[in-house]
Design a protein around this motif. Sequence first.
Motif, PDB file in Angstrom:
ATOM      1  N   ALA A  16       0.694  -1.251  -0.038  1.00  0.00           N
ATOM      2  CA  ALA A  16      -0.130   0.177   0.033  1.00  0.00           C
ATOM      3  C   ALA A  16       1.244   1.409  -0.213  1.00  0.00           C
ATOM      4  CB  ALA A  16      -1.197  -0.004   1.382  1.00  0.00           C
ATOM      5  N   ARG A  17       2.027   1.378   0.695  1.00  0.00           N
ATOM      6  CA  ARG A  17       3.093   2.276   1.059  1.00  0.00           C
ATOM      7  C   ARG A  17       3.669   2.690  -0.799  1.00  0.00           C
ATOM      8  NH1 ARG A  17       4.382   7.158   1.412  1.00  0.00           N
ATOM      9  NH2 ARG A  17       6.339   7.487   2.203  1.00  0.00           N
ATOM     10  N   VAL A  18       3.976   1.954  -1.294  1.00  0.00           N
ATOM     11  CA  VAL A  18       4.677   1.343  -2.671  1.00  0.00           C
ATOM     12  C   VAL A  18       3.266   2.282  -3.354  1.00  0.00           C
ATOM     13  CG1 VAL A  18       4.812  -0.048  -4.397  1.00  0.00           C
ATOM     14  CG2 VAL A  18       5.921  -0.568  -2.283  1.00  0.00           C
ATOM     15  N   GLU A  19       2.162   2.069  -3.147  1.00  0.00           N
ATOM     16  CA  GLU A  19       1.599   2.484  -4.815  1.00  0.00           C
ATOM     17  C   GLU A  19       0.779   3.226  -4.234  1.00  0.00           C
ATOM     18  OE1 GLU A  19      -1.964  -0.924  -3.885  1.00  0.00           O
ATOM     19  OE2 GLU A  19      -1.461  -2.354  -4.981  1.00  0.00           O
ATOM     20  N   ALA A  20       1.325   4.303  -2.796  1.00  0.00           N
ATOM     21  CA  ALA A  20       0.651   5.580  -2.496  1.00  0.00           C
ATOM     22  C   ALA A  20       1.986   6.528  -2.853  1.00  0.00           C
ATOM     23  CB  ALA A  20       0.845   5.584  -0.752  1.00  0.00           C
ATOM     24  N   LEU A  21       3.160   5.683  -2.954  1.00  0.00           N
ATOM     25  CA  LEU A  21       4.653   7.301  -3.280  1.00  0.00           C
ATOM     26  C   LEU A  21       4.241   6.873  -4.939  1.00  0.00           C
ATOM     27  CD1 LEU A  21       6.636   8.292  -2.202  1.00  0.00           C
ATOM     28  CD2 LEU A  21       8.129   5.707  -2.247  1.00  0.00           C
ATOM     29  N   VAL A  22       4.105   5.850  -5.575  1.00  0.00           N
ATOM     30  CA  VAL A  22       3.870   6.099  -6.971  1.00  0.00           C
ATOM     31  C   VAL A  22       3.289   6.364  -7.090  1.00  0.00           C
ATOM     32  CG1 VAL A  22       3.773   4.569  -9.043  1.00  0.00           C
ATOM     33  CG2 VAL A  22       4.940   3.313  -6.909  1.00  0.00           C
ATOM     34  N   GLY A  23       2.077   7.209  -6.743  1.00  0.00           N
ATOM     35  CA  GLY A  23       0.932   7.156  -7.148  1.00  0.00           C
ATOM     36  C   GLY A  23       1.417   8.758  -6.940  1.00  0.00           C
ATOM     37  N   GLU A  24       1.933   9.541  -6.071  1.00  0.00           N
ATOM     38  CA  GLU A  24       2.433  10.648  -5.031  1.00  0.00           C
ATOM     39  C   GLU A  24       3.473  11.463  -6.541  1.00  0.00           C
ATOM     40  OE1 GLU A  24       3.507  13.893  -1.476  1.00  0.00           O
ATOM     41  OE2 GLU A  24       2.964  11.004  -1.441  1.00  0.00           O
ATOM     42  N   LEU A  25       4.375  10.173  -6.136  1.00  0.00           N
ATOM     43  CA  LEU A  25       5.386  10.771  -7.428  1.00  0.00           C
ATOM     44  C   LEU A  25       4.979  10.914  -8.476  1.00  0.00           C
ATOM     45  CD1 LEU A  25       8.642   9.154  -5.701  1.00  0.00           C
ATOM     46  CD2 LEU A  25       7.764  11.477  -5.398  1.00  0.00           C
ATOM     47  N   GLY A  26       3.827  10.609  -9.290  1.00  0.00           N
ATOM     48  CA  GLY A  26       4.121  10.646 -10.912  1.00  0.00           C
ATOM     49  C   GLY A  26       4.574  10.609 -11.982  1.00  0.00           C
ATOM     50  N   GLU A  27       4.215  11.247 -12.893  1.00  0.00           N
ATOM     51  CA  GLU A  27       4.928  11.727 -13.409  1.00  0.00           C
ATOM     52  C   GLU A  27       6.125  12.586 -13.443  1.00  0.00           C
ATOM     53  OE1 GLU A  27       4.054  15.687 -13.185  1.00  0.00           O
ATOM     54  OE2 GLU A  27       3.172  13.837 -12.531  1.00  0.00           O
ATOM     55  N   LEU A  28       6.375  12.596 -12.424  1.00  0.00           N
ATOM     56  CA  LEU A  28       7.956  13.051 -11.734  1.00  0.00           C
ATOM     57  C   LEU A  28       9.037  11.880 -12.007  1.00  0.00           C
ATOM     58  CD1 LEU A  28       9.043  16.039 -10.953  1.00  0.00           C
ATOM     59  CD2 LEU A  28       9.059  15.001  -8.723  1.00  0.00           C
ATOM     60  N   VAL A  29       8.526  10.721 -11.143  1.00  0.00           N
ATOM     61  CA  VAL A  29       9.847   9.597 -11.427  1.00  0.00           C
ATOM     62  C   VAL A  29       9.457   8.258 -12.582  1.00  0.00           C
ATOM     63  CG1 VAL A  29      10.979   7.982  -9.911  1.00  0.00           C
ATOM     64  CG2 VAL A  29      10.177  10.115  -8.902  1.00  0.00           C
ATOM     65  N   GLY A  30      10.075   8.098 -13.301  1.00  0.00           N
ATOM     66  CA  GLY A  30      10.093   7.099 -14.392  1.00  0.00           C
ATOM     67  C   GLY A  30      10.597   6.140 -14.213  1.00  0.00           C
ATOM     68  N   TYR A  31      11.852   5.858 -12.848  1.00  0.00           N
ATOM     69  CA  TYR A  31      12.054   4.130 -12.770  1.00  0.00           C
ATOM     70  C   TYR A  31      12.160   4.124 -11.132  1.00  0.00           C
ATOM     71  CZ  TYR A  31      15.727   1.341 -14.822  1.00  0.00           C
ATOM     72  OH  TYR A  31      16.533   0.496 -15.166  1.00  0.00           O
ATOM     73  N   TYR A  32      11.914   2.893 -10.739  1.00  0.00           N
ATOM     74  CA  TYR A  32      11.488   2.543  -9.188  1.00  0.00           C
ATOM     75  C   TYR A  32      12.838   1.285  -9.196  1.00  0.00           C
ATOM     76  CZ  TYR A  32       7.992   5.604  -8.071  1.00  0.00           C
ATOM     77  OH  TYR A  32       7.277   6.410  -8.494  1.00  0.00           O
ATOM     78  N   LYS A  33      13.179   0.952  -8.208  1.00  0.00           N
ATOM     79  CA  LYS A  33      14.613  -0.159  -7.485  1.00  0.00           C
ATOM     80  C   LYS A  33      13.705  -1.258  -6.929  1.00  0.00           C
ATOM     81  CE  LYS A  33      17.542   0.096  -4.494  1.00  0.00           C
ATOM     82  NZ  LYS A  33      17.014  -1.256  -3.561  1.00  0.00           N
ATOM     83  N   VAL A  34      13.065  -2.360  -7.618  1.00  0.00           N
ATOM     84  CA  VAL A  34      12.248  -2.952  -6.518  1.00  0.00           C
ATOM     85  C   VAL A  34      13.512  -4.778  -5.745  1.00  0.00           C
ATOM     86  CG1 VAL A  34      11.039  -5.808  -6.495  1.00  0.00           C
ATOM     87  CG2 VAL A  34      10.529  -3.754  -7.992  1.00  0.00           C
ATOM     88  N   GLY A  35      14.038  -3.997  -4.607  1.00  0.00           N
ATOM     89  CA  GLY A  35      15.273  -5.251  -4.330  1.00  0.00           C
ATOM     90  C   GLY A  35      14.317  -5.927  -3.148  1.00  0.00           C
ATOM     91  N   MET A  36      15.068  -6.724  -2.489  1.00  0.00           N
ATOM     92  CA  MET A  36      15.179  -8.275  -1.659  1.00  0.00           C
ATOM     93  C   MET A  36      13.956  -7.770  -1.225  1.00  0.00           C
ATOM     94  SD  MET A  36      18.848  -9.902  -1.377  1.00  0.00           S
ATOM     95  CE  MET A  36      19.693  -7.918  -0.280  1.00  0.00           C
ATOM     96  N   GLU A  37      13.525  -6.201   0.146  1.00  0.00           N
ATOM     97  CA  GLU A  37      12.547  -6.265   0.665  1.00  0.00           C
ATOM     98  C   GLU A  37      11.103  -6.602  -0.188  1.00  0.00           C
ATOM     99  OE1 GLU A  37      13.171  -3.052   3.634  1.00  0.00           O
ATOM    100  OE2 GLU A  37      15.037  -2.449   3.493  1.00  0.00           O
ATOM    101  N   LEU A  38      11.270  -5.548  -0.764  1.00  0.00           N
ATOM    102  CA  LEU A  38       9.782  -5.765  -1.819  1.00  0.00           C
ATOM    103  C   LEU A  38       9.659  -6.887  -2.593  1.00  0.00           C
ATOM    104  CD1 LEU A  38       7.139  -4.385  -2.333  1.00  0.00           C
ATOM    105  CD2 LEU A  38       8.733  -3.192  -4.250  1.00  0.00           C
ATOM    106  N   PHE A  39      10.719  -7.625  -3.008  1.00  0.00           N
ATOM    107  CA  PHE A  39      10.452  -8.564  -4.005  1.00  0.00           C
ATOM    108  C   PHE A  39       9.756  -9.936  -3.817  1.00  0.00           C
ATOM    109  CE2 PHE A  39      11.690 -12.080  -6.798  1.00  0.00           C
ATOM    110  CZ  PHE A  39      11.164 -12.115  -7.803  1.00  0.00           C
ATOM    111  N   TYR A  40      10.880  -9.980  -1.778  1.00  0.00           N
ATOM    112  CA  TYR A  40      10.587 -11.071  -1.492  1.00  0.00           C
ATOM    113  C   TYR A  40       9.110 -11.467  -0.460  1.00  0.00           C
ATOM    114  CZ  TYR A  40      15.612 -12.248  -2.256  1.00  0.00           C
ATOM    115  OH  TYR A  40      16.898 -12.328  -2.617  1.00  0.00           O
ATOM    116  N   SER A  41       8.958  -9.624  -0.505  1.00  0.00           N
ATOM    117  CA  SER A  41       6.909 -10.107   0.994  1.00  0.00           C
ATOM    118  C   SER A  41       6.125 -10.176  -0.804  1.00  0.00           C
ATOM    119  CB  SER A  41       7.277  -8.520   1.309  1.00  0.00           C
ATOM    120  OG  SER A  41       7.960  -7.751   0.794  1.00  0.00           O
TER     121      SER A  41
END
Length: 239
Positions: A16-41
């Motif tokens: 939920a935090r990821v979805e909210a953050l990506v939504g807030e940053l919107g078009e400003l950010v087009g590249y994200y890092k998915v690391g072990m914490e997020l991928f494993y969970s």
Amino acid sequence: MADQRLIVALDTTDRARVEALVGELGELVGYYKVGMELFYSQGPDIVRCLRQQGKEVFLDLKLHDIPNTVAQALRPLVGLGATMLNLHASGGTKMMKAAATALREEAKLRNVPCPKLIAVTVLTSMDATEWESLGCVREIAQQVSELAKMAQAAGLDGVVASSQEAALIRKACGDSFAIVTPGIRPAGSATDDQARILTPREAIEAGADYLVVGRPITAALEPRKVAEDILRQMKEGKL
């Protein structure tokens, strides 16, 4: 259009935090890092979700094992659509060559663009004292440079390294070799557990191609405002 040189690190287990953050940053950010914490969970679906929103993804799993294991582990990752994948350069030349070959073969079989494959050199949390405690003889900067040259010779597209070593890598490996730099901290922000850091402007001026920024943005009260400030600092460096 978003400046693809900024990669925001989604180092959390909270979907939920990821979805909210990506939504807030919107078009400003087009590249994200998915690391072990997020991928494993959250599993592979989190990568697919970001791609469906038109975002580029650096899948930061830092693979490190015998050559065949790493090569075979990379094959299913190709199907997720990540833009960039990584492994540990300390796994050696044979491992890196096997990984690069497997990645290109799998991309061709699937008829999809081949992700960039980059190698982690020395973690940015490592300082000189801890480095020496491991029994390492070379200085960190020298080791980073040697690992970068090994990665390039093995057919990889670039490396992950501290921005403090970016200029050294650029000199050793040329302009076409990608340099991805975590440990970026805007002027005046907390260093957290990072040891070898530079500001966004300094990192760009040193030769970094991509800046990975996590907590300064994701833990901020106003993430979009911080991201805008970082992008401004990056533009002050060499373009």
